[in-house]
Design a protein around this motif. Structure first.
Motif, PDB file in Angstrom:
ATOM      1  N   UNK A   1       0.793  -1.228   0.000  1.00 40.84           N
ATOM      2  CA  UNK A   1       0.000   0.000   0.000  1.00 40.84           C
ATOM      3  C   UNK A   1       0.838   1.297   0.000  1.00 40.84           C
ATOM      4  N   UNK A   2       1.843   1.439   0.875  1.00 34.26           N
ATOM      5  CA  UNK A   2       2.578   2.707   0.892  1.00 34.26           C
ATOM      6  C   UNK A   2       3.272   3.024  -0.445  1.00 34.26           C
ATOM      7  N   UNK A   3       3.714   1.995  -1.161  1.00 33.03           N
ATOM      8  CA  UNK A   3       4.315   2.233  -2.481  1.00 33.03           C
ATOM      9  C   UNK A   3       3.240   2.694  -3.460  1.00 33.03           C
TER      10      UNK A   3
ATOM     11  N   UNK B   1       1.495  14.705  -1.926  1.00 31.84           N
ATOM     12  CA  UNK B   1       2.273  15.883  -2.313  1.00 31.84           C
ATOM     13  C   UNK B   1       3.638  15.869  -1.616  1.00 31.84           C
ATOM     14  N   UNK B   2       3.650  15.395  -0.368  1.00 35.08           N
ATOM     15  CA  UNK B   2       4.904  15.327   0.382  1.00 35.08           C
ATOM     16  C   UNK B   2       5.689  14.091  -0.074  1.00 35.08           C
ATOM     17  N   UNK B   3       7.004  14.235  -0.300  1.00 41.20           N
ATOM     18  CA  UNK B   3       7.778  13.073  -0.758  1.00 41.20           C
ATOM     19  C   UNK B   3       7.795  11.940   0.270  1.00 41.20           C
ATOM     20  N   UNK B   4       7.819  10.727  -0.243  1.00 49.75           N
ATOM     21  CA  UNK B   4       7.850   9.544   0.625  1.00 49.75           C
ATOM     22  C   UNK B   4       9.134   8.769   0.345  1.00 49.75           C
ATOM     23  N   UNK B   5       9.900   8.504   1.411  1.00 50.70           N
ATOM     24  CA  UNK B   5      11.073   7.636   1.312  1.00 50.70           C
ATOM     25  C   UNK B   5      10.654   6.263   1.833  1.00 50.70           C
ATOM     26  N   UNK B   6      11.167   5.213   1.217  1.00 53.65           N
ATOM     27  CA  UNK B   6      10.813   3.855   1.644  1.00 53.65           C
ATOM     28  C   UNK B   6      12.079   3.141   2.103  1.00 53.65           C
ATOM     29  N   UNK B   7      12.132   2.723   3.356  1.00 56.61           N
ATOM     30  CA  UNK B   7      13.258   1.899   3.814  1.00 56.61           C
ATOM     31  C   UNK B   7      12.785   0.453   3.844  1.00 56.61           C
TER      32      UNK B   7
ATOM     33  N   UNK C   1       7.272  -1.683  -5.956  1.00 61.99           N
ATOM     34  CA  UNK C   1       8.495  -0.986  -5.509  1.00 61.99           C
ATOM     35  C   UNK C   1       9.363  -0.656  -6.730  1.00 61.99           C
ATOM     36  N   UNK C   2       9.382  -1.556  -7.711  1.00 62.76           N
ATOM     37  CA  UNK C   2      10.133  -1.291  -8.942  1.00 62.76           C
ATOM     38  C   UNK C   2       9.584  -0.069  -9.670  1.00 62.76           C
ATOM     39  N   UNK C   3       8.261   0.034  -9.719  1.00 65.35           N
ATOM     40  CA  UNK C   3       7.640   1.204 -10.362  1.00 65.35           C
ATOM     41  C   UNK C   3       7.976   2.481  -9.587  1.00 65.35           C
ATOM     42  N   UNK C   4       7.963   2.381  -8.268  1.00 63.64           N
ATOM     43  CA  UNK C   4       8.281   3.548  -7.433  1.00 63.64           C
ATOM     44  C   UNK C   4       9.729   3.980  -7.671  1.00 63.64           C
ATOM     45  N   UNK C   5      10.621   2.997  -7.800  1.00 65.72           N
ATOM     46  CA  UNK C   5      12.042   3.303  -8.008  1.00 65.72           C
ATOM     47  C   UNK C   5      12.248   4.097  -9.300  1.00 65.72           C
ATOM     48  N   UNK C   6      11.466   3.782 -10.323  1.00 63.71           N
ATOM     49  CA  UNK C   6      11.597   4.481 -11.608  1.00 63.71           C
ATOM     50  C   UNK C   6      10.960   5.867 -11.533  1.00 63.71           C
TER      51      UNK C   6
END
Ligand code: UDP
Length: 358
Positions: free
Chosen positions: A112-114, A121-127, A141-146
């Motif tokens: 969900x978070x990805x 609007x606020x950037x999201x970092x994923x650890x 996660x791959x789509x988010x990385x791109x």
């Protein structure tokens, strides 16, 4: 103190309350990053399932049902959402307050978070705290990385390599508050095993090694899979093992530092293995299977031994060579490579790069 304080909202794992042990190493990771960045003057709050406790860090407690853990699902299983999902509730809260924060940091290993990232609007970092376990997560996660380059953090290169988007990951390592771990140079004739009691951790191999060597094994960690534990007890009724329960960091290091070595026997690609650096900080060598995070941490022959994965004989052979290890070299490695300050620097750089501040 930083002259450029950031406002960082952490969103915890949704498989358990902070402090319960159900989240595994990510619980300690969240505490450590939050503590270090708070001490540098950044504003930190953690959104987590109700009942969570995190020392001196403000926690916003959210109601709802816990998510299932990815380790207990098959790779191609669809994503499961409880009717009143705490994960969904946490992100609804984040949506409402997003304007008050510079960056939001997702620690949940979940889809969900990805998926929600482009809607904020606020950037999201994923650890990301585990290796590849789910087709659905790998894909999103791959789509988010791109789409959002630089926003995905992992702990080790071995963990990153389990994902197709390995090259897009920021390597953050990990770190601990070394002042909480006391060095011990005079161990008893005991071995230690630390972690969630769950099949991916391969506890039975450590128990088998204790039985063969006759050296007692102290086991500490969250009882996550009782059936798995009972099977080990039935298979090795006369092994010299003692289960001490899920201990606090202070209690745990009191036990671990008196041991000759920590055995790490994961069946999976361990993303990092917090327990490895906790043992090293006490001067305790680590004997680990040569795969995943521990293989990047342990200096073979210097701060422990890396042995053939899934080989009990390999563990036994390494136990016989423990006299070769200088315990002060173990503590030194933890001090040089795994301090909170170094982790804090890497995280600060990561968040600033996401905000294009550096
Ligand atoms: N741990 C603990 N009490 C115990 C045993 C373990 O608090 O009695 C913690 C330990 O500090 C570590 C976590 O459990 O942070 C296990 O994390 P690790 O990264 O080794 O594995 P994971 O559970 O994430 O797969």
């Amino acid at each position: 103190m930083t002259n450029n304080p950031l406002k960082l909202l952490f969103l915890s794992t949704s498989v358990g309350q902070l402090g319960s042990g159900l989240g595994g190493g990510v619980e300690l990771t969240i505490l450590n990053i939050a503590k270090e960045l708070q001490s540098r003057g950044h504003k930190i709050a953690v959104v987590a399932p109700i009942g969570s406790v995190l020392e001196s860090i403000p926690v916003i407690e959210i109601t709802g049902d816990l998510q299932v853990t990815a380790q207990t699902q098959d790779y191609n299983d669809p994503i499961v959402m409880p009717a009143d999902s705490v994960l969904a509730n946490m992100w609804e809260y984040a949506r409402q307050v997003q304007d008050e924060w510079d960056v939001m940091v997702n620690f949940a290993y979940d889809w969900l978070p990805f998926y929600l990232t482009p809607f904020f609007k606020t950037p999201i970092a994923h650890l990301i705290s585990m290796g590849s376990l789910s087709a659905a997560l790998d894909r999103i996660a791959g789509q988010t990385a791109v789409q959002f380059p630089g926003t995905i953090g992992v702990h080790t290169a071995s963990q990153a390599k389990t994902f197709a988007f390995a090259d897009e990951c920021q390597l953050l390592g990990n770190g601990i508050d070394l002042s909480l771990y006391e060095f011990c140079n005079k161990p008893q004739s005991k071995l230690a095993w630390l972690g969630r009691i769950a099949p991916e951790k391969g506890l039975e191999d450590a128990v088998a090694a204790a039985k063969i060597t006759g050296i007692p094994l102290k086991i500490m960690g969250k009882m996550q899979d009782e059936d798995y534990w009972q099977k080990i007890c039935a298979d090795y009724p006369d092994a010299p093992v003692e289960y001490l329960g899920f201990l606090t960091t202070t209690q745990m290091q009191e036990q671990v530092r008196q041991c000759r070595a920590l055995l790490m026997t994961p069946r999976w690609v361990e993303a990092f293995g917090n327990v490895a650096i906790e043992a090293l900080a006490c001067g305790v060598p680590v004997i680990a299977y040569e795969r995943g995070g521990p293989a990047e941490i342990v200096r073979d022959g210097l701060t422990g031994f890396l042995v053939e994965p899934d080989s009990v004989n390999g563990l036994v052979g390494a136990i016989a060579r423990l006299d070769q290890i200088d315990r002060s070299a173990c503590r030194r490695q933890a001090e040089v490579e795994y301090s909170l300050a170094a982790l804090g620097d890497r995280c600060e750089d990561w968040f600033k790069s996401i905000l294009k501040l550096s």
